[in-house]
Enzyme design. Structure first.
Site, PDB file in Angstrom:
ATOM      1  N   ASP A 196      31.741 -74.558  50.003  1.00  0.00           N
ATOM      2  CA  ASP A 196      33.171 -74.377  49.732  1.00  0.00           C
ATOM      3  C   ASP A 196      33.738 -75.760  49.478  1.00  0.00           C
ATOM      4  O   ASP A 196      33.035 -76.762  49.653  1.00  0.00           O
ATOM      5  CB  ASP A 196      33.880 -73.680  50.912  1.00  0.00           C
ATOM      6  CG  ASP A 196      35.093 -72.871  50.452  1.00  0.00           C
ATOM      7  OD1 ASP A 196      35.973 -73.446  49.793  1.00  0.00           O
ATOM      8  OD2 ASP A 196      35.150 -71.667  50.761  1.00  0.00           O
ATOM      9  N   HIS A 273      36.705 -72.715  44.561  1.00  0.00           N
ATOM     10  CA  HIS A 273      36.297 -73.260  45.862  1.00  0.00           C
ATOM     11  C   HIS A 273      35.104 -74.198  45.702  1.00  0.00           C
ATOM     12  O   HIS A 273      34.167 -74.160  46.501  1.00  0.00           O
ATOM     13  CB  HIS A 273      35.950 -72.120  46.834  1.00  0.00           C
ATOM     14  CG  HIS A 273      37.162 -71.410  47.371  1.00  0.00           C
ATOM     15  ND1 HIS A 273      37.964 -71.939  48.339  1.00  0.00           N
ATOM     16  CD2 HIS A 273      37.695 -70.200  47.058  1.00  0.00           C
ATOM     17  CE1 HIS A 273      38.957 -71.093  48.610  1.00  0.00           C
ATOM     18  NE2 HIS A 273      38.822 -70.023  47.836  1.00  0.00           N
ATOM     19  N   GLU A 329      39.494 -66.361  44.428  1.00  0.00           N
ATOM     20  CA  GLU A 329      40.603 -67.323  44.352  1.00  0.00           C
ATOM     21  C   GLU A 329      40.410 -68.472  43.361  1.00  0.00           C
ATOM     22  O   GLU A 329      40.905 -69.566  43.610  1.00  0.00           O
ATOM     23  CB  GLU A 329      40.874 -67.919  45.751  1.00  0.00           C
ATOM     24  CG  GLU A 329      41.284 -66.877  46.769  1.00  0.00           C
ATOM     25  CD  GLU A 329      41.635 -67.461  48.128  1.00  0.00           C
ATOM     26  OE1 GLU A 329      42.707 -67.136  48.640  1.00  0.00           O
ATOM     27  OE2 GLU A 329      40.827 -68.241  48.679  1.00  0.00           O
TER      28      GLU A 329
HETATM   29  C1  ACM Z   1      38.539 -65.203  50.945  1.00  0.00           C
HETATM   30  O1  ACM Z   1      39.060 -65.015  52.045  1.00  0.00           O
HETATM   31  N1  ACM Z   1      39.033 -66.111  50.119  1.00  0.00           N
HETATM   32  C2  ACM Z   1      37.407 -64.434  50.502  1.00  0.00           C
END
Ligand code: ACM
Ligand code: ZN
Length: 691
Positions: A196, A273, A329
């Site tokens: 991440d 991410h 996201e």
């Molecule tokens: C997430 O909580 N962004 C998968």
């Protein structure tokens, strides 16, 4: 072994017997969690002594694994036998091909005064039968087992736990300890969030800088890193904080999990991410500059070369059929102006950046499929069109999962409101700081993963449930365990036990016992017996004269936080600790401004409303409240102007009532709460109280 154990008539008769005789109390005697499918009680007990042998009646490979596992349990000292023992033994019988068992995880456990017999058609079933016995021993005096017949099988094939090791790194010893607990509660999928924006945690031989640089931050605390530039540093930097798993570590954990019938599903995040990768290999981003973009550049072939090379090493390490590729996201902002991304969109005849994401995910899926693997992604992988074969992990509610199974895909349910274990589990002022949300054990347990709207084929494509632990606010092993336990047990039970056996009170009783045993075993669970519970006001209706009166909104409430809609501010119902409990009404990027019509001129001595502040999710109390009244709805006189005194920097959850008291009379009451002006900020209130 008789084959009647799954005979439906027998089960119905047993259930009827249970219903008619009300022998609920008897089934309550066991504290096994998750609650077994059926339990029949007999008279007497079996006593385990130091010389009680364990007969492992299964082929050599499985037998050795089980014998090794036993060494780590309460039964570690028992002699193990590979030949039948006449009487007084604990017997584990693998009956491969016995199709009276519904699946390879099902088992039957028969305890008499003379012996303990576990049978199953698969090694996993034997393992779970053994877990039931171990729980019965650990829950009691360590020796005495009540005589019972248990027939048990899981409701879902996927019973998962997720751990974010990017935001904060947790070493392999910690991971193995949690795998032990998962096995104990019959969970079988460990979703390892290995990469991440805050750090890359898995050694990739081809890209050594991922672990010599992207795994280290020059800040102790993640929050300092977040506000301090979000940079990385060399592993040898004296300030370096972080860590990673070597490939040997990974192999060790995967084998440890396999011995506990747990599949480890690695997650490699893309396209978003991914700041840590792009800080290290900026040529994989649209700008080509470090610390500039969040997303990989899908216009560049270098991106696919990198991801495929990483996935090749990942597939080598993880035998899991499913590989998680993230997908959540991604802002996709840089794609809109990147010439390479725009060229890709034109060449592939895509209509927008959403379809560009879909192009990328489909291409990665084909690569995984070509290597015999399947793709899982967060529910955003539906954006721009989902392939027919990908599995969706539904986190932004259950809608993404429902849409996926309706389209013929498979889904795993992990909606934030029920399954995110980084939220508060009790009254926030009694708890360590979290990212937000209020998700009690009861709340998690109330989750039902299969909505009535699905037909049986669609329902079958819901593979199961998962609890997620994100670690932005969790940096120590003790704190992580505190957030996991006991709430993950609610998901273990939802994943395993039949929905019709759901019983909140009985679950709590068993969870209390499980907490006690976990503590004895060196875990750090939340002390459930000291739970404070929800905001006291939320339990009692509030009496006042505006109840049921018409509310006119000069600015609309957010569609995401409607609470009870137009009547919610005058329904006498107060909110709980958190804004997302369907009692608080939310207003984003603007003022709160309502007029309440009391229908006739009425004497008034009090007007008030409560607001909350929680900095993490951008929930703020108003900068100022203006309360005014009118006889005709046209001419208003101001009764009060109340300024806020809670600083914006305050990190903890705050509540503040803004009100007026005095003597007045009016038909119309206007309540204005001015936003503090922070972009993306929220105002939340639950009731306008007028007396
Ligand atoms: C997430 O909580 N962004 C998968
Ligand atoms: Zn690009």
């Amino acid at each position: 072994m008789n084959s009647k154990k799954w005979n439906i008539t027998g089960l119905v008769v047993l259930l009827l017997f249970v219903a008619v005789t009300g022998c609920q109390k008897q089934t309550n005697e066991l504290s096994v969690l998750p609650r077994p499918q059926s339990v029949e009680y007999h008279r007497g007990v079996f006593t385990v002594t130091p010389s009680t042998p364990i007969y492992l009646n299964l082929p050599e490979t499985g037998r050795q694994a089980l014998a090794d596992y036993l060494q780590t349990t309460t039964l570690s000292a028992q002699p193990v036998s590979v030949v039948p023992v006449a009487s007084g033994a604990i017997e584990l019988n693998l009956n491969e091909g016995d199709d009276s068992f519904p699946d390879h995880e099902a088992y039957q456990l028969v305890i008499t005064r003379k012996k303990v017999e576990i049978s199953a058609a698969g090694e996993a079933g034997l393992f779970y039968g053994l877990q039931t016995v171990l729980q019965m021993l650990d829950n009691g005096d360590g020796q005495t087992l009540s005589a019972v017949t248990i027939n048990d099988a899981p409701r879902f094939p996927y019973r998962g736990m997720h751990l974010d090791v990017s935001r904060n790194f947790f070493d392999k010893g910690f991971v193995k300890k949690q795998l032990d607990a998962m096995a104990r509660f019959k969970m079988n999928r460990f979703h390892w969030h290995l990469t991440d924006g805050a750090g890359w945690r898995i050694e990739i031989k081809k890209y050594p800088k991922l672990t010599s640089f992207a795994a280290w931050r020059p800040f102790d605390e993640l929050q300092e890193w977040w506000t301090g530039g979000r940079t990385f540093c060399d592993q040898n930097d004296p300030r370096a904080t972080g860590g990673y798993y070597t490939q040997d570590d990974i192999r060790e954990v995967v084998a440890y999990a396999a011995a506990r019938h747990i599949t480890v599903i690695p997650e490699i995040e893309m396209p978003g991410h991914s700041e840590e990768v792009l800080a290290t290999y900026p040529e994989l981003s649209c700008s080509g500059k470090p610390y500039t973009n969040e997303d990989f550049c899908p216009g560049s072939e270098k991106t696919f070369e990198f991801l495929e090379n990483v996935l090749l090493e990942v597939m080598e390490l993880f035998p899991s059929e499913y590989i998680h590729i993230g997908g959540d996201e991604a802002p996709k902002t840089s794609w809109k102006t990147c010439p390479r991304c725009q060229k890709r969109i034109a060449d592939e005849q895509l209509s927008d950046v959403e379809e560009l994401q879909s192009y990328m995910i489909r291409r990665i899926e084909k690569f995984l499929n070509a290597h015999g693997r399947k793709l899982i992604g967060w529910d955003e992988i539906r954006q721009g069109g989902l392939s027919s074969t990908a599995t969706v992990m539904s986190w932004r509610g259950t809608e993404g999962g429902i849409a996926a199974v309706k389209a013929g895909n498979q889904a795993i349910m992990t909606p934030g409101k029920y399954c995110y274990l980084d939220a508060y589990q009790d009254a926030p002022k009694t708890q360590p700081l979290t990212i937000g949300g209020y998700t009690t054990l009861d709340k998690v347990y109330s989750f039902e993963p299969v909505p009535d709207s699905l037909d049986s084929g669609e329902a079958k494509r819901i593979l199961g449930v998962q609890g997620n632990l994100w670690t932005e606010f969790i940096s120590t092993p003790e704190h992580a365990e505190y957030m996991l336990y006991p709430r993950i047990l609610a998901l273990a039970e939802i994943g395993w036990s039949p929905a019709e056996n759901k019983d909140g009170a009985d679950f709590r009783r068993r969870a209390l016992k499980a907490v006690e045993v976990l503590e004895k075993k060196g875990y750090h669970p939340f002390p459930l017996d000291q739970e404070v519970g929800d905001k006291p006001e939320s339990f009692e209706p509030v009496e006042h004269i505006a109840i049921g009166k018409k509310v006119v909104y000069n600015h609309p409430y957010s569609k995401s936080y409607t609470a009870g809609g137009d009547t919610t501010l005058v329904d006498g119902v107060r909110g709980g600790w958190m804004y997302n409990d369907d009692r608080w009404q939310g207003f984003i990027d603007g003022d709160f401004d309502v007029v309440i019509d009391l229908e006739e001129i009425t004497p008034i001595k009090e007007i008030s409303a409560e607001f909350m502040q929680l900095k993490g999710p951008y929930v703020w109390v108003p900068k100022q409240v203006i309360i005014s009244v009118s006889a005709d709805g046209e001419q208003y006189g101001t009764l009060a102007v109340v300024d806020n005194d809670i600083p914006e920097e305050e990190e903890t959850l705050q509540f503040k009532t803004f009100g007026w008291q005095g003597e007045s009379q009016a038909r119309y009451v206007r309540y204005q709460a001015l936003s503090n002006g922070i972009a993306g900020g929220w105002l939340f209130t639950d009731e306008i109280v007028i007396r």
